[in-house]
Design an enzyme around this catalytic site. Structure first.
Site, PDB file in Angstrom:
ATOM      1  N   GLU A 256     121.310  61.461 -21.544  1.00 32.45           N
ATOM      2  CA  GLU A 256     120.306  62.294 -20.861  1.00 32.45           C
ATOM      3  C   GLU A 256     120.995  63.118 -19.785  1.00 32.45           C
ATOM      4  O   GLU A 256     122.138  62.854 -19.415  1.00 32.45           O
ATOM      5  CB  GLU A 256     119.213  61.430 -20.222  1.00 32.45           C
ATOM      6  CG  GLU A 256     119.748  60.542 -19.116  1.00 32.45           C
ATOM      7  CD  GLU A 256     118.684  60.096 -18.117  1.00 32.45           C
ATOM      8  OE1 GLU A 256     117.569  60.631 -18.123  1.00 32.45           O
ATOM      9  OE2 GLU A 256     118.997  59.214 -17.307  1.00 32.45           O
TER      10      GLU A 256
ATOM     11  N   LYS B 224     112.463  63.664 -20.530  1.00 34.90           N
ATOM     12  CA  LYS B 224     112.904  63.250 -21.865  1.00 34.90           C
ATOM     13  C   LYS B 224     112.283  64.150 -22.943  1.00 34.90           C
ATOM     14  O   LYS B 224     112.897  64.433 -23.966  1.00 34.90           O
ATOM     15  CB  LYS B 224     112.516  61.785 -22.122  1.00 34.90           C
ATOM     16  CG  LYS B 224     112.942  60.802 -21.022  1.00 34.90           C
ATOM     17  CD  LYS B 224     114.381  60.386 -21.146  1.00 34.90           C
ATOM     18  CE  LYS B 224     114.750  59.204 -20.258  1.00 34.90           C
ATOM     19  NZ  LYS B 224     115.002  59.518 -18.844  1.00 34.90           N
TER      20      LYS B 224
ATOM     21  N   LYS C  58     111.548  56.033 -25.689  1.00 30.71           N
ATOM     22  CA  LYS C  58     111.661  56.399 -24.272  1.00 30.71           C
ATOM     23  C   LYS C  58     110.396  57.053 -23.728  1.00 30.71           C
ATOM     24  O   LYS C  58     109.962  58.076 -24.249  1.00 30.71           O
ATOM     25  CB  LYS C  58     112.820  57.389 -24.075  1.00 30.71           C
ATOM     26  CG  LYS C  58     114.176  56.845 -24.456  1.00 30.71           C
ATOM     27  CD  LYS C  58     115.271  57.815 -24.005  1.00 30.71           C
ATOM     28  CE  LYS C  58     116.639  57.212 -24.195  1.00 30.71           C
ATOM     29  NZ  LYS C  58     117.686  58.026 -23.576  1.00 30.71           N
TER      30      LYS C  58
ATOM     31  N   GLU D 205     112.444  57.724 -15.175  1.00 28.53           N
ATOM     32  CA  GLU D 205     113.849  57.728 -14.769  1.00 28.53           C
ATOM     33  C   GLU D 205     114.175  56.413 -14.078  1.00 28.53           C
ATOM     34  O   GLU D 205     113.287  55.660 -13.716  1.00 28.53           O
ATOM     35  CB  GLU D 205     114.089  58.874 -13.767  1.00 28.53           C
ATOM     36  CG  GLU D 205     113.761  60.261 -14.281  1.00 28.53           C
ATOM     37  CD  GLU D 205     114.657  60.686 -15.411  1.00 28.53           C
ATOM     38  OE1 GLU D 205     115.826  60.270 -15.431  1.00 28.53           O
ATOM     39  OE2 GLU D 205     114.191  61.421 -16.291  1.00 28.53           O
TER      40      GLU D 205
ATOM     41  N   ARG E 257     130.108  54.025 -15.707  1.00 31.01           N
ATOM     42  CA  ARG E 257     129.358  52.788 -15.454  1.00 31.01           C
ATOM     43  C   ARG E 257     129.480  51.882 -16.669  1.00 31.01           C
ATOM     44  O   ARG E 257     129.449  52.363 -17.805  1.00 31.01           O
ATOM     45  CB  ARG E 257     127.882  53.099 -15.209  1.00 31.01           C
ATOM     46  CG  ARG E 257     127.619  53.825 -13.912  1.00 31.01           C
ATOM     47  CD  ARG E 257     126.191  54.291 -13.837  1.00 31.01           C
ATOM     48  NE  ARG E 257     125.873  55.215 -14.917  1.00 31.01           N
ATOM     49  CZ  ARG E 257     124.646  55.573 -15.264  1.00 31.01           C
ATOM     50  NH1 ARG E 257     123.602  55.088 -14.623  1.00 31.01           N
ATOM     51  NH2 ARG E 257     124.457  56.423 -16.251  1.00 31.01           N
TER      52      ARG E 257
HETATM   53  P1  ADP Z   1     116.807  56.521 -17.339  1.00 31.27           P
HETATM   54  O1  ADP Z   1     116.287  57.852 -17.020  1.00 31.27           O
HETATM   55  O2  ADP Z   1     115.849  55.419 -17.090  1.00 31.27           O
HETATM   56  O3  ADP Z   1     118.164  56.284 -16.721  1.00 31.27           O
HETATM   57  P2  ADP Z   1     118.218  56.748 -19.857  1.00 31.27           P
HETATM   58  O4  ADP Z   1     117.818  57.631 -20.959  1.00 31.27           O
HETATM   59  O5  ADP Z   1     119.430  57.142 -19.096  1.00 31.27           O
HETATM   60  O6  ADP Z   1     116.959  56.549 -18.916  1.00 31.27           O
HETATM   61  O7  ADP Z   1     118.422  55.279 -20.430  1.00 31.27           O
HETATM   62  C1  ADP Z   1     118.715  54.184 -19.601  1.00 31.27           C
HETATM   63  C2  ADP Z   1     119.830  53.369 -20.212  1.00 31.27           C
HETATM   64  O8  ADP Z   1     119.472  52.924 -21.524  1.00 31.27           O
HETATM   65  C3  ADP Z   1     121.117  54.141 -20.396  1.00 31.27           C
HETATM   66  O9  ADP Z   1     121.894  54.082 -19.230  1.00 31.27           O
HETATM   67  C4  ADP Z   1     121.759  53.433 -21.574  1.00 31.27           C
HETATM   68  O10 ADP Z   1     122.440  52.267 -21.138  1.00 31.27           O
HETATM   69  C5  ADP Z   1     120.561  52.994 -22.408  1.00 31.27           C
HETATM   70  N1  ADP Z   1     120.271  53.992 -23.455  1.00 31.27           N
HETATM   71  C6  ADP Z   1     119.519  55.088 -23.314  1.00 31.27           C
HETATM   72  N2  ADP Z   1     119.475  55.808 -24.450  1.00 31.27           N
HETATM   73  C7  ADP Z   1     120.222  55.149 -25.341  1.00 31.27           C
HETATM   74  C8  ADP Z   1     120.574  55.383 -26.707  1.00 31.27           C
HETATM   75  N3  ADP Z   1     120.126  56.453 -27.351  1.00 31.27           N
HETATM   76  N4  ADP Z   1     121.373  54.476 -27.309  1.00 31.27           N
HETATM   77  C9  ADP Z   1     121.831  53.381 -26.644  1.00 31.27           C
HETATM   78  N5  ADP Z   1     121.536  53.106 -25.372  1.00 31.27           N
HETATM   79  C10 ADP Z   1     120.737  53.972 -24.704  1.00 31.27           C
HETATM   80 MG    MG Z   2     119.941  57.365 -17.149  1.00 28.25          MG
END
Ligand code: ADP
Ligand code: MG
Length: 474
Positions: free
Chosen positions: A144, A305, A364, A368, A450
């Site tokens: 993202e 998203k 999703k 965030e 991270r």
């Molecule tokens: P947020 O806005 O809550 O940070 P993210 O889209 O970054 O949402 O997702 C949070 C976490 O979930 C990411 O840091 C990652 O570890 C995991 N994640 C998100 N999307 C994926 C994906 N497509 N495949 C695998 N893990 C994912």
């Molecule tokens: Mg994130």
């Protein structure tokens, strides 16, 4: 992916010695966080969690992520100026998601009144994971783009030196010398300083808008201190303070208790829990003002998203960035599969596919900060429940990225030292400044790695799941 520390990672005595050195080095370097028990105190602190060892990152993918960052800056900026696109894209979402709807109402209201703001500042972080293909090769896949309150640009600058020391303790002096220096806070401050300068009032201050609970204050202080070093005055305020002390003059200059504000840097305001009625009023006041908001509300909406999912549709990038085929190709090369759950045949089909094979996907919502996404059996249950209701459209589906795990130790205060199978996520910070229609700054400002244990599907550092890391390029 290569495992460069195979010879030491299971050596218990060496690991114990290195971990003790690492923790003290992190404290000395200022890799700090306030504690969960005393989140308001800076006189009781601990180290921000980090890995014992740097993690292997393929050099080509690291360079690819840097090379595409200016493109993503341009894209976010273009979306933020495209009312028609935001309106169309978010139309279905705002019918069912109250938070996005409330942001959107403010966005519309501010546009109808006419923008007082003429200088725009974006600070974002594009996050990636390394998807492991069947043949073992890794590909860069965007998770993202965070367009509001993207954090750890300060603390991450402290980890490379700590990891360098750890590698030396483990007898890997040559490898230690190869770790890259990294200081995103400097780049973020450069952007804020540029926006402050273009705003054009020597007396005006930069306001950090901060949360009630500020465990991650030291990360923010890194950026703050860079600004003080440039003789720019910084104040820290909460929405509540803005509600009580904030006002606009006739030309919509923003004042806090009589002090003019040039730039508002949000480290708050990205989740529904940050808002009550007063805070929404404060947000509206800030958005109506002439002050440079980082981000303005349009740019926050550009980071949803739902927008990300629409960007992956064939033809969308071409409409948003006409005449930029190379930039578009670079960005598209990082996209994972993303799917709309809007009502209709397309949504029905992908919902059925995900219910049949939930491990291929992540579900999703428009949130965030980590911990909101759904995986596996839970994904299946939730999707089954909402598949025939409009609620479905508040979510998107994404292909699940499957990185190759590597062994490491996650160093966390009050936790036992134990080896974990881990996966990493690389973030690249982007900064840009626009004055009217002219882009005056567009840069990549540094990176953040991270790492988390594979038991956790979701979650960042602030959520207590991931820890700070340093890329070791292979
Ligand atoms: P947020 O806005 O809550 O940070 P993210 O889209 O970054 O949402 O997702 C949070 C976490 O979930 C990411 O840091 C990652 O570890 C995991 N994640 C998100 N999307 C994926 C994906 N497509 N495949 C695998 N893990 C994912
Ligand atoms: Mg994130």
């Amino acid at each position: 992916m290569a495992a460069p520390w195979r010879d030491v990672v299971r050596d218990a005595a060496a690991v114990r010695e290195a971990a003790a050195v690492a923790v003290d080095a992190a404290l000395l370097a200022g890799g700090l966080m306030r504690t969960g028990e005393q989140p308001h105190a800076s006189d009781v602190v601990n180290y921000a969690p980090f890995t014992l060892l740097p993690s292997a990152v393929p050099r080509a993918l690291f360079e690819q992520a840097y090379a595409v960052q200016q493109d993503f800056n341009l894209l976010v900026d273009a979306i933020s100026q495209n009312k028609e696109f935001l309106e169309q894209t978010l139309a279905s979402t705002i019918k069912v998601d109250d938070f996005t709807a409330q942001l959107f109402r403010i966005y519309k209201q501010v546009l109808e009144e006419g923008l007082a703001q003429t200088v725009f500042l974006g600070i974002n972080r594009s996050d990636y994971m390394f998807d492991c293909g069947l043949d073992g090769t890794a590909a860069l896949r965007q998770i993202e783009i965070n367009t509001i309150a993207a954090s750890f640009g300060g603390l991450t600058s402290r980890t490379a030196d700590v990891h360098g020391l750890v590698l030396k303790v483990l007898g890997k002096t040559e490898e230690a010398s190869r770790l890259l220096p990294n200081n995103p806070a400097k780049g973020l401050a450069l952007g804020i300083a540029k926006a402050w300068e273009l705003y054009g009032s020597q007396r005006a201050v930069v306001m950090f808008l901060v949360e009630e609970i500020q465990r991650n204050i030291f990360d923010q202080r890194c950026v703050e201190n860079e600004l003080w070093n440039r003789n720019i005055r910084v104040i820290r305020k909460r929405f509540r303070d803005v509600f009580e002390q904030g006002s606009l003059d006739a030309s919509r200059r923003l004042y806090m208790d009589g002090q003019e504000v040039a730039v508002v840097y949000y480290r708050e305001g990205y989740v529904p829990q940050n808002y009550d009625q007063q805070n929404w009023e404060a947000r509206l006041l800030l958005e109506r003002s002439r002050a440079v908001k980082c981000p303005d509300i349009a740019t926050q909406l550009a980071g949803t998203k739902k927008v990300q999912q629409e960007l992956s549709r064939p033809g969308t990038l071409e409409k948003l960035l006409p005449g930029r085929p190379e930039a578009i190709a670079r960005m598209r090369a990082t996209f994972a599969g993303l799917y709309s759950l809007d009502e209709g045949e397309e949504g029905d089909r992908i919902a059925a596919t995900a219910i049949a094979d939930p491990d291929r996907f992540v579900l999703k919502p428009q949130r965030e900060g980590g911990g909101n996404n759904l995986y596996g059996e839970e994904l299946r249950q939730v999707l089954e429940k909402i598949r025939d209701s409009p609620e479905r459209t508040s979510y998107i589906l994404m292909d699940k990225i499957k990185p190759q795990p590597a062994l490491n130790y996650l160093l966390r205060a009050h936790s036992p030292l134990q080896v974990s199978e881990c996966v990493s996520e690389l973030g690249i910070f982007g900064v840009y400044v626009r004055q009217g229609q002219e882009l005056v700054l567009n840069q990549a400002a540094g990176h953040l790695l991270r790492t988390k244990a594979i038991e956790h599907a979701d979650g960042g550092v602030a959520a207590g799941v991931a820890v700070l890391d340093t890329p070791y390029l292979v």
